[in-house]
Design a protein around this motif. Sequence first.
Motif, PDB file in Angstrom:
ATOM      1  N   UNK A  68       0.905  -1.041  -0.036  1.00 54.87           N
ATOM      2  CA  UNK A  68       0.066  -0.037   0.037  1.00 54.87           C
ATOM      3  C   UNK A  68       0.923   1.249  -0.139  1.00 54.87           C
ATOM      4  N   UNK A  69       0.529   2.095  -0.744  1.00 50.00           N
ATOM      5  CA  UNK A  69       1.244   3.509  -0.597  1.00 50.00           C
ATOM      6  C   UNK A  69       1.953   3.880   0.801  1.00 50.00           C
ATOM      7  N   UNK A  70       0.793   3.996   1.528  1.00 45.40           N
ATOM      8  CA  UNK A  70       1.328   4.283   3.076  1.00 45.40           C
ATOM      9  C   UNK A  70       2.094   3.697   3.748  1.00 45.40           C
ATOM     10  N   UNK A  71       2.212   2.262   3.332  1.00 45.28           N
ATOM     11  CA  UNK A  71       3.168   1.536   4.022  1.00 45.28           C
ATOM     12  C   UNK A  71       4.317   1.359   3.170  1.00 45.28           C
ATOM     13  N   UNK A  72       4.538   1.726   1.826  1.00 46.80           N
ATOM     14  CA  UNK A  72       5.712   1.800   1.266  1.00 46.80           C
ATOM     15  C   UNK A  72       6.579   2.939   1.871  1.00 46.80           C
ATOM     16  N   UNK A  73       5.915   3.985   1.926  1.00 48.58           N
ATOM     17  CA  UNK A  73       6.522   5.273   2.388  1.00 48.58           C
ATOM     18  C   UNK A  73       7.026   5.125   3.895  1.00 48.58           C
ATOM     19  N   UNK A  74       6.217   4.522   4.688  1.00 48.10           N
ATOM     20  CA  UNK A  74       6.631   4.303   6.352  1.00 48.10           C
ATOM     21  C   UNK A  74       7.647   3.372   6.257  1.00 48.10           C
ATOM     22  N   UNK A  75       7.772   2.300   5.228  1.00 47.92           N
ATOM     23  CA  UNK A  75       8.817   1.512   5.501  1.00 47.92           C
ATOM     24  C   UNK A  75      10.136   1.625   4.819  1.00 47.92           C
ATOM     25  N   UNK A  76      10.041   2.533   3.806  1.00 40.50           N
ATOM     26  CA  UNK A  76      11.391   3.177   3.230  1.00 40.50           C
ATOM     27  C   UNK A  76      11.942   4.020   4.297  1.00 40.50           C
ATOM     28  N   UNK A  77      11.134   4.525   5.053  1.00 38.75           N
ATOM     29  CA  UNK A  77      11.734   5.587   6.097  1.00 38.75           C
ATOM     30  C   UNK A  77      12.223   4.922   7.468  1.00 38.75           C
ATOM     31  N   UNK A  78      12.041   3.519   7.542  1.00 42.44           N
ATOM     32  CA  UNK A  78      12.662   2.422   8.315  1.00 42.44           C
ATOM     33  C   UNK A  78      13.717   1.566   7.866  1.00 42.44           C
ATOM     34  N   UNK A  79      14.132   1.921   6.728  1.00 42.81           N
ATOM     35  CA  UNK A  79      15.232   1.282   6.289  1.00 42.81           C
ATOM     36  C   UNK A  79      15.216   0.153   4.987  1.00 42.81           C
ATOM     37  N   UNK A  80      13.813   0.402   4.502  1.00 41.42           N
ATOM     38  CA  UNK A  80      13.547  -0.526   3.443  1.00 41.42           C
ATOM     39  C   UNK A  80      13.642  -0.170   2.017  1.00 41.42           C
ATOM     40  N   UNK A 163       9.820   6.624  -7.302  1.00 37.09           N
ATOM     41  CA  UNK A 163      10.757   7.624  -7.946  1.00 37.09           C
ATOM     42  C   UNK A 163      10.919   8.700  -6.995  1.00 37.09           C
ATOM     43  N   UNK A 164       9.660   9.317  -6.509  1.00 35.51           N
ATOM     44  CA  UNK A 164       9.745  10.437  -5.917  1.00 35.51           C
ATOM     45  C   UNK A 164      10.478  10.220  -4.519  1.00 35.51           C
TER      46      UNK A 164
END
Length: 185
Positions: A68-80, A163-164
């Motif tokens: 999900x978009x929100x999970x992608x952003x949250x998990x990128x911020x956690x090192x994924x 990409x963003x």
Amino acid sequence: SLFGIIQGGVEEDLRREAVESIVSIDFDGYSIGGLAVGESKSDMYRMTEYTAGLLPMDRPRYLMGVGSPEDLVECVSRGIDLFDCVLPTRAARRGGLFTSTGRINIRNARYEYCKGPVEEGCDCFTCKRFSVAYLHHLLRANELLGMRLTTIHNLRFIQRLMEQARNAILSDEFPHFARDFRENY
């Protein structure tokens, strides 16, 4: 590339033990499995951050089954670094479309006469050529074309989002990007 998979549920000691064991094999990258399978979002985010923090920084870290978009952003911020998931395509086939202000369901009656694209400014094939009303009609009529067109939109949305995120990381602006995304999505 061969990736080792880290398991352990929401138990820190099991995750730590799995990381120590799997990292000792020296894989090309590391997968975090066993999350996004029914635990709370806060537990998923907590264990993602914990586990990613134990993995080598010089290898890709892949979170399995999150999309999900929100999970992608949250998990990128956690090192994924990497993700995979059926959610964008499954949601699209059922009328769930991602937009910069959240998910919409174009099967709803309110979209029957909407003449614009799913999202203004979207560069996907679907938004450039078809109205929401047409997509609404296709999905309500169970036309396969509707499922294909909505899938194209969601996949492009996810590509643009990543990409963003990548550009924000490279320009040292990711916290700002993530905050803006959370406020608008």
